[in-house]
Design an enzyme around this catalytic site. Structure first.
Site, PDB file in Angstrom:
ATOM      1  N   HIS A  65     133.748  16.097  73.590  1.00  0.00           N
ATOM      2  CA  HIS A  65     132.895  15.872  72.417  1.00  0.00           C
ATOM      3  C   HIS A  65     131.428  16.192  72.706  1.00  0.00           C
ATOM      4  CE1 HIS A  65     130.952  11.893  73.327  1.00  0.00           C
ATOM      5  NE2 HIS A  65     132.069  11.638  74.011  1.00  0.00           N
ATOM      6  N   ASP A 179     127.036  11.201  78.365  1.00  0.00           N
ATOM      7  CA  ASP A 179     128.203  10.981  77.519  1.00  0.00           C
ATOM      8  C   ASP A 179     127.946  11.718  76.207  1.00  0.00           C
ATOM      9  OD1 ASP A 179     130.384  10.057  76.107  1.00  0.00           O
ATOM     10  OD2 ASP A 179     129.810   7.948  76.160  1.00  0.00           O
ATOM     11  N   GLU A 211     132.709  11.965  67.954  1.00  0.00           N
ATOM     12  CA  GLU A 211     133.558  11.074  68.745  1.00  0.00           C
ATOM     13  C   GLU A 211     133.000   9.664  68.781  1.00  0.00           C
ATOM     14  OE1 GLU A 211     134.970   9.111  72.569  1.00  0.00           O
ATOM     15  OE2 GLU A 211     132.952   9.520  71.818  1.00  0.00           O
ATOM     16  N   GLU A 212     131.681   9.542  68.894  1.00  0.00           N
ATOM     17  CA  GLU A 212     131.047   8.239  69.088  1.00  0.00           C
ATOM     18  C   GLU A 212     131.120   7.335  67.864  1.00  0.00           C
ATOM     19  OE1 GLU A 212     130.327   7.218  71.845  1.00  0.00           O
ATOM     20  OE2 GLU A 212     129.666   8.843  73.164  1.00  0.00           O
ATOM     21  N   ASP A 234     136.007  13.444  79.230  1.00  0.00           N
ATOM     22  CA  ASP A 234     134.964  12.502  78.840  1.00  0.00           C
ATOM     23  C   ASP A 234     134.503  11.732  80.070  1.00  0.00           C
ATOM     24  OD1 ASP A 234     133.253  10.977  77.199  1.00  0.00           O
ATOM     25  OD2 ASP A 234     134.793  10.711  75.661  1.00  0.00           O
ATOM     26  N   HIS A 322     126.110   4.847  78.084  1.00  0.00           N
ATOM     27  CA  HIS A 322     125.559   4.484  76.771  1.00  0.00           C
ATOM     28  C   HIS A 322     124.148   3.906  76.890  1.00  0.00           C
ATOM     29  CE1 HIS A 322     129.015   4.669  73.674  1.00  0.00           C
ATOM     30  NE2 HIS A 322     129.231   5.538  74.654  1.00  0.00           N
TER      31      HIS A 322
END
Length: 351
Positions: A65, A179, A211-212, A234, A322
């Protein structure tokens, strides 16, 4: 042509909050120019790069992603301060005192996240994190009209403003969007290495969107391709840092790519896990077995698409996930590439 190491430097700073991934897509198209047989994009913005194999009926799909977590403008007050809400999963404790950038129709606008000064914070407030909804973004204006004149409007996306780097010239890269730009870097490198190889399956290298915010791009991708096997690429949280015990996060940083066995959204069929482990051991590629109890990847949505897809995940260990300082180890990137390439080279029939 950018190396795997350089790809992280170039990919990480690109603005690409969920729903606003066009700049990342443009980079990947340029990076893979001349390295694929076919290309197309779907209405959501998913990018498909196809390497034809000897057997056109045998299909492997790789999915990484493009989007990063961020924020979206929800309100501008009369003094010109901008209020925002999360796009994706955030820890509000790491959002305070950051420089953020808004992607507006007039260009990028920078601002700082503001909160109550320490001089007036109560003892009770000191014990708590500040909810994102209580933060504001100061863009240096004194009125709503001035902020609007900069181009800021409700619905504009916001990201952390940070240039990534390799810490002290070593192999540890830290940036705002590892990410999943780490996964994108692996996808690009895999497609480059496969370009001149004679392989049996046709490979679909797909850079996915959104994706998130709930794996929204990957589901349609799975329906379109309907591969015989799919691998999401990922990051996954790595342990080994102070305050985290091995039972919470047993994945080691720099110890090899992680082969997912199970997460909150995907139970990888044992036969696929066994095949990936067999490939890693045969080729002496360092690997780890991964179980993640909270969170999932594009693999969940892909596995449930169409008639169902045999789906696994190759995970890149990441520290401080994150946040604006997410980190990955270059060796883990390389071992992820090696495992995926070796898996595809040995994929001659359906599992």
């Amino acid at each position: 042509m950018a190396s795997l190491k350089d790809s992280m430097i170039e990919l990480d700073p690109i603005f690409g909050v969920s729903g606003d991934e066009e700049k990342v897509a443009g980079y990947i198209r340029e990076a893979l120019a001349g390295k694929y047989d076919e290309y197309y994009a779907d209405p959501l913005g998913n990018q498909f790069f196809i390497k034809k194999g000897i057997n056109s009926n045998l299909k492997v799909m790789l999915a990484a992603h493009m989007d990063e977590i961020g924020f979206v403008v929800i309100h501008i007050d009369e003094k010109g301060f901008v209020y925002f809400v999360p796009v994706g999963m955030h820890d509000s404790r790491v959002v305070i005192s950051q420089i953020l950038v808004i992607n507006t129709s007039k260009g990028f606008v920078k601002g700082i996240t503001g909160s109550r000064p320490a001089h007036i914070v109560t003892a009770e407030e000191e014990k708590k994190g500040v909810p994102i909804e209580q933060l504001h973004l100061d863009v240096g204006t004194s009125s709503k009209d001035e902020t609007l004149e900069l181009g800021v409007k409700v619905g504009d996306y916001i990201a952390f403003d940070r240039k990534g780097e390799y810490l002290n010239g070593g192999k540890v890269f830290t940036g705002k969007a590892v990410d999943n730009r780490a996964g994108c870097a692996v996808l690009i490198e895999v497609m480059k290495r496969l370009h001149t190889k004679n392989i049996m399956p046709t490979v679909y290298g797909v850079a996915t969107v959104q994706e998130e915010v709930g794996l929204r791009g990957a589901g349609p991708v799975g329906f379109q391709v309907q591969p015989d096997v799919a691998l999401a690429i990922d990051v996954t949280p790595a342990g080994g840092t102070p305050g985290i015990n091995d039972r919470e996060l047993p994945i080691e940083f720099g110890a090899g790519t992680a082969i997912k066995c199970y997460d909150a959204g995907l139970t990888v069929p044992k036969k696929l896990v066994n095949r990936l482990v067999e490939v890693a051991e045969k080729n002496q590629i360092p690997y780890q077995r991964e179980v993640l109890l909270k969170g999932s990847t594009d693999g969940k949505a892909i596995s449930l698409s169409g008639n169902g897809v045999l789906t696994g995940c190759i995970s890149i260990p990441s520290r401080y996930i994150h946040s604006a300082v997410g980190s990955i180890h270059l060796d883990d990137l390389e071992h992820s590439v090696q495992l995926i390439v070796a898996f595809i080279e040995g994929f001659t029939e359906k599992i």
